[in-house]
Design a protein around this motif. Structure first.
Motif, PDB file in Angstrom:
ATOM      1  N   TYR A 106      49.691  50.719  10.901  1.00 27.71           N
ATOM      2  CA  TYR A 106      50.499  49.568  11.345  1.00 27.71           C
ATOM      3  C   TYR A 106      51.894  49.985  11.819  1.00 27.71           C
ATOM      4  O   TYR A 106      52.375  49.500  12.829  1.00 27.71           O
ATOM      5  CB  TYR A 106      50.652  48.522  10.239  1.00 27.71           C
ATOM      6  CG  TYR A 106      49.419  47.682   9.987  1.00 27.71           C
ATOM      7  CD1 TYR A 106      48.241  47.877  10.694  1.00 27.71           C
ATOM      8  CD2 TYR A 106      49.437  46.678   9.026  1.00 27.71           C
ATOM      9  CE1 TYR A 106      47.119  47.108  10.444  1.00 27.71           C
ATOM     10  CE2 TYR A 106      48.314  45.898   8.768  1.00 27.71           C
ATOM     11  CZ  TYR A 106      47.158  46.129   9.485  1.00 27.71           C
ATOM     12  OH  TYR A 106      46.043  45.360   9.228  1.00 27.71           O
ATOM     13  N   ASP A 107      52.564  50.857  11.029  1.00 29.74           N
ATOM     14  CA  ASP A 107      53.929  51.248  11.417  1.00 29.74           C
ATOM     15  C   ASP A 107      53.914  52.351  12.459  1.00 29.74           C
ATOM     16  O   ASP A 107      54.728  52.370  13.369  1.00 29.74           O
ATOM     17  CB  ASP A 107      54.714  51.744  10.197  1.00 29.74           C
ATOM     18  CG  ASP A 107      55.081  50.584   9.298  1.00 29.74           C
ATOM     19  OD1 ASP A 107      55.186  49.465   9.832  1.00 29.74           O
ATOM     20  OD2 ASP A 107      55.228  50.798   8.083  1.00 29.74           O
ATOM     21  N   LYS A 157      58.694  47.738  21.117  1.00 29.52           N
ATOM     22  CA  LYS A 157      59.561  47.605  19.928  1.00 29.52           C
ATOM     23  C   LYS A 157      61.033  47.654  20.347  1.00 29.52           C
ATOM     24  O   LYS A 157      61.849  46.872  19.857  1.00 29.52           O
ATOM     25  CB  LYS A 157      59.239  48.749  18.961  1.00 29.52           C
ATOM     26  CG  LYS A 157      59.944  48.608  17.641  1.00 29.52           C
ATOM     27  CD  LYS A 157      59.370  49.577  16.638  1.00 29.52           C
ATOM     28  CE  LYS A 157      60.036  49.403  15.300  1.00 29.52           C
ATOM     29  NZ  LYS A 157      60.704  50.580  14.842  1.00 29.52           N
ATOM     30  N   THR A 168      61.844  40.604  15.946  1.00 26.21           N
ATOM     31  CA  THR A 168      60.952  41.409  15.100  1.00 26.21           C
ATOM     32  C   THR A 168      59.562  41.438  15.726  1.00 26.21           C
ATOM     33  O   THR A 168      59.147  40.480  16.397  1.00 26.21           O
ATOM     34  CB  THR A 168      60.823  40.814  13.682  1.00 26.21           C
ATOM     35  OG1 THR A 168      60.356  39.460  13.817  1.00 26.21           O
ATOM     36  CG2 THR A 168      62.137  40.835  12.934  1.00 26.21           C
ATOM     37  N   HIS A 170      55.472  42.363  14.664  1.00 29.75           N
ATOM     38  CA  HIS A 170      54.673  42.535  13.467  1.00 29.75           C
ATOM     39  C   HIS A 170      53.201  42.558  13.879  1.00 29.75           C
ATOM     40  O   HIS A 170      52.794  41.835  14.778  1.00 29.75           O
ATOM     41  CB  HIS A 170      54.980  41.357  12.534  1.00 29.75           C
ATOM     42  CG  HIS A 170      54.132  41.308  11.330  1.00 29.75           C
ATOM     43  ND1 HIS A 170      53.049  40.475  11.231  1.00 29.75           N
ATOM     44  CD2 HIS A 170      54.194  42.007  10.180  1.00 29.75           C
ATOM     45  CE1 HIS A 170      52.486  40.655  10.046  1.00 29.75           C
ATOM     46  NE2 HIS A 170      53.155  41.577   9.395  1.00 29.75           N
ATOM     47  N   SER A 214      49.077  42.434  12.520  1.00 25.29           N
ATOM     48  CA  SER A 214      48.097  42.277  11.444  1.00 25.29           C
ATOM     49  C   SER A 214      46.738  42.498  12.099  1.00 25.29           C
ATOM     50  O   SER A 214      46.567  42.223  13.294  1.00 25.29           O
ATOM     51  CB  SER A 214      48.184  40.892  10.805  1.00 25.29           C
ATOM     52  OG  SER A 214      47.894  39.928  11.773  1.00 25.29           O
ATOM     53  N   THR A 221      52.649  39.703  16.568  1.00 25.51           N
ATOM     54  CA  THR A 221      53.523  38.532  16.533  1.00 25.51           C
ATOM     55  C   THR A 221      54.969  38.969  16.748  1.00 25.51           C
ATOM     56  O   THR A 221      55.450  39.865  16.055  1.00 25.51           O
ATOM     57  CB  THR A 221      53.400  37.806  15.167  1.00 25.51           C
ATOM     58  OG1 THR A 221      52.026  37.500  14.958  1.00 25.51           O
ATOM     59  CG2 THR A 221      54.220  36.523  15.138  1.00 25.51           C
ATOM     60  N   LYS A 256      63.141  33.857   9.868  1.00 24.62           N
ATOM     61  CA  LYS A 256      61.702  34.094  10.015  1.00 24.62           C
ATOM     62  C   LYS A 256      60.916  32.812   9.779  1.00 24.62           C
ATOM     63  O   LYS A 256      61.193  32.052   8.877  1.00 24.62           O
ATOM     64  CB  LYS A 256      61.245  35.146   9.008  1.00 24.62           C
ATOM     65  CG  LYS A 256      61.665  36.526   9.403  1.00 24.62           C
ATOM     66  CD  LYS A 256      60.966  37.535   8.549  1.00 24.62           C
ATOM     67  CE  LYS A 256      61.349  38.924   9.007  1.00 24.62           C
ATOM     68  NZ  LYS A 256      60.771  39.941   8.184  1.00 24.62           N
ATOM     69  N   ARG A 310      56.631  31.198  10.507  1.00 21.79           N
ATOM     70  CA  ARG A 310      55.298  31.575  10.951  1.00 21.79           C
ATOM     71  C   ARG A 310      55.095  31.166  12.408  1.00 21.79           C
ATOM     72  O   ARG A 310      55.467  30.075  12.801  1.00 21.79           O
ATOM     73  CB  ARG A 310      54.241  30.861  10.093  1.00 21.79           C
ATOM     74  CG  ARG A 310      53.979  31.560   8.783  1.00 21.79           C
ATOM     75  CD  ARG A 310      53.086  30.677   7.964  1.00 21.79           C
ATOM     76  NE  ARG A 310      51.761  30.620   8.587  1.00 21.79           N
ATOM     77  CZ  ARG A 310      50.804  31.465   8.321  1.00 21.79           C
ATOM     78  NH1 ARG A 310      50.998  32.436   7.477  1.00 21.79           N
ATOM     79  NH2 ARG A 310      49.631  31.361   8.897  1.00 21.79           N
TER      80      ARG A 310
END
Ligand code: ADP
Length: 276
Positions: free
Chosen positions: A204-205, A233, A242, A244, A246, A256, A266, A268
């Motif tokens: 993920y990172d 990024k 940001t 992100h 998943s 996202t 932040k 959703r």
């Protein structure tokens, strides 16, 4: 007196240490700057010969004798693909080198993001069609935001291109754009969701690192070189946002992005059909 002297001595030692460490850092900082300048200059210089090569290949492809010869045509087409790949690599390297040196200006424009999103969807449509992938755009009638229109459009392009590349034939890709506004803040939410191969949690990172590719051979086959998400990024962070991810292996991934216009907070971001 002794305690006073000790404190004074300690203070002077600390001060000298501070000056020495600052001085010691100078050559390191200079080396980093030189390295950044070298990458930027090299990328810049490589662009011209690459574009000359591309136009020469195009001209050769148009000559009749080559058109008649299948083998030569195949070789020319391979050369063209590689030159295009290299042009993309050089342009991405230049973007990152310039972003490192802080020489890229982020514009603060007020604009409607919808036509830009539609243009990106149009641009990636042929790639999606070649894999029978259905592209869905969820966006309100108008989506007025603040930011750098060109860079935010590039961000959509990178994420959609990846979503299509890493989704097997017949899959689905959704791009959802919305703005969450309240009295105190506005937030642009971008969600790119695919039904593709997915990403392992341990990656993920790392996928945002330069030249990192979760599956090197597959990524190379797809024409990637591992700089797209590093640029994505940078664009998001340059807008104080940001990004992100998943994902579920074999099921798909969701990227996202949240970009605040006024106050960072932040919330959703959902993929929904409300905005269709
Ligand atoms: P590349 O040019 O290799 O696509 P990126 O920086 O855009 O480089 O992406 C880095 C890596 O992250 C890719 O090589 C791939 O392994 C993984 N990746 C990115 N997007 C997706 C996605 N939508 N689904 C699965 N894997 C992805």
């Amino acid at each position: 007196i002794l305690v006073g002297l000790a404190v004074l001595f300690f203070g002077v030692a600390l001060f000298i240490g501070y000056l020495m460490s600052k001085r010691a850092m100078v050559p390191i900082i200079q080396a980093f700057t030189r390295q950044r300048e070298f990458v930027a200059d090299a990328s810049h210089e490589l662009r011209t010969p690459l574009s000359v090569m591309l136009s020469s290949i195009n001209a050769m492809e148009m000559t009749e004798s080559i058109e008649a010869d299948d083998f030569s045509r195949k070789l020319l087409s391979n050369m063209k693909d590689e030159v295009k790949r290299m042009t993309k690599l050089v342009s991405d390297l230049l973007t990152l080198a310039r972003s490192d040196s802080g020489t890229i200006e982020i514009l603060h424009e007020t604009f409607d993001f919808r036509p830009h999103a539609e243009k990106v969807i149009q641009a990636v449509q042929p790639l999606a069609a070649s894999k029978q992938i259905n592209l869905h755009l969820h966006v309100p009638e108008t989506l007025v935001i603040h930011g750098d229109s060109e860079k935010l459009t590039q961000l959509l392009y990178i994420l959609l291109d990846n979503a299509i590349k890493y989704t097997p034939n017949g899959g689905e890709v959704h791009l959802s754009l919305s703005v969450e506004a309240s009295e105190h803040r506005s937030m642009l939410c971008v969600v790119v969701q695919d039904t593709g191969i997915g990403i392992k949690p341990e990656d993920y990172d790392r996928i945002f690192d330069r030249f990192y590719r979760a599956d090197k051979s597959r990524s190379r086959q797809m024409g990637g070189h591992g700089l797209g998400l590093a640029i994505a990024k940078w664009i998001v962070e340059a807008h104080q946002g940001t990004i992100h991810v998943s994902s579920e292996l074999g099921k798909g991934s969701t990227f996202t992005i949240r970009i605040p216009f006024s106050v960072t907070q932040k919330r959703r971001c959902k993929v929904s059909d409300e905005n269709l």
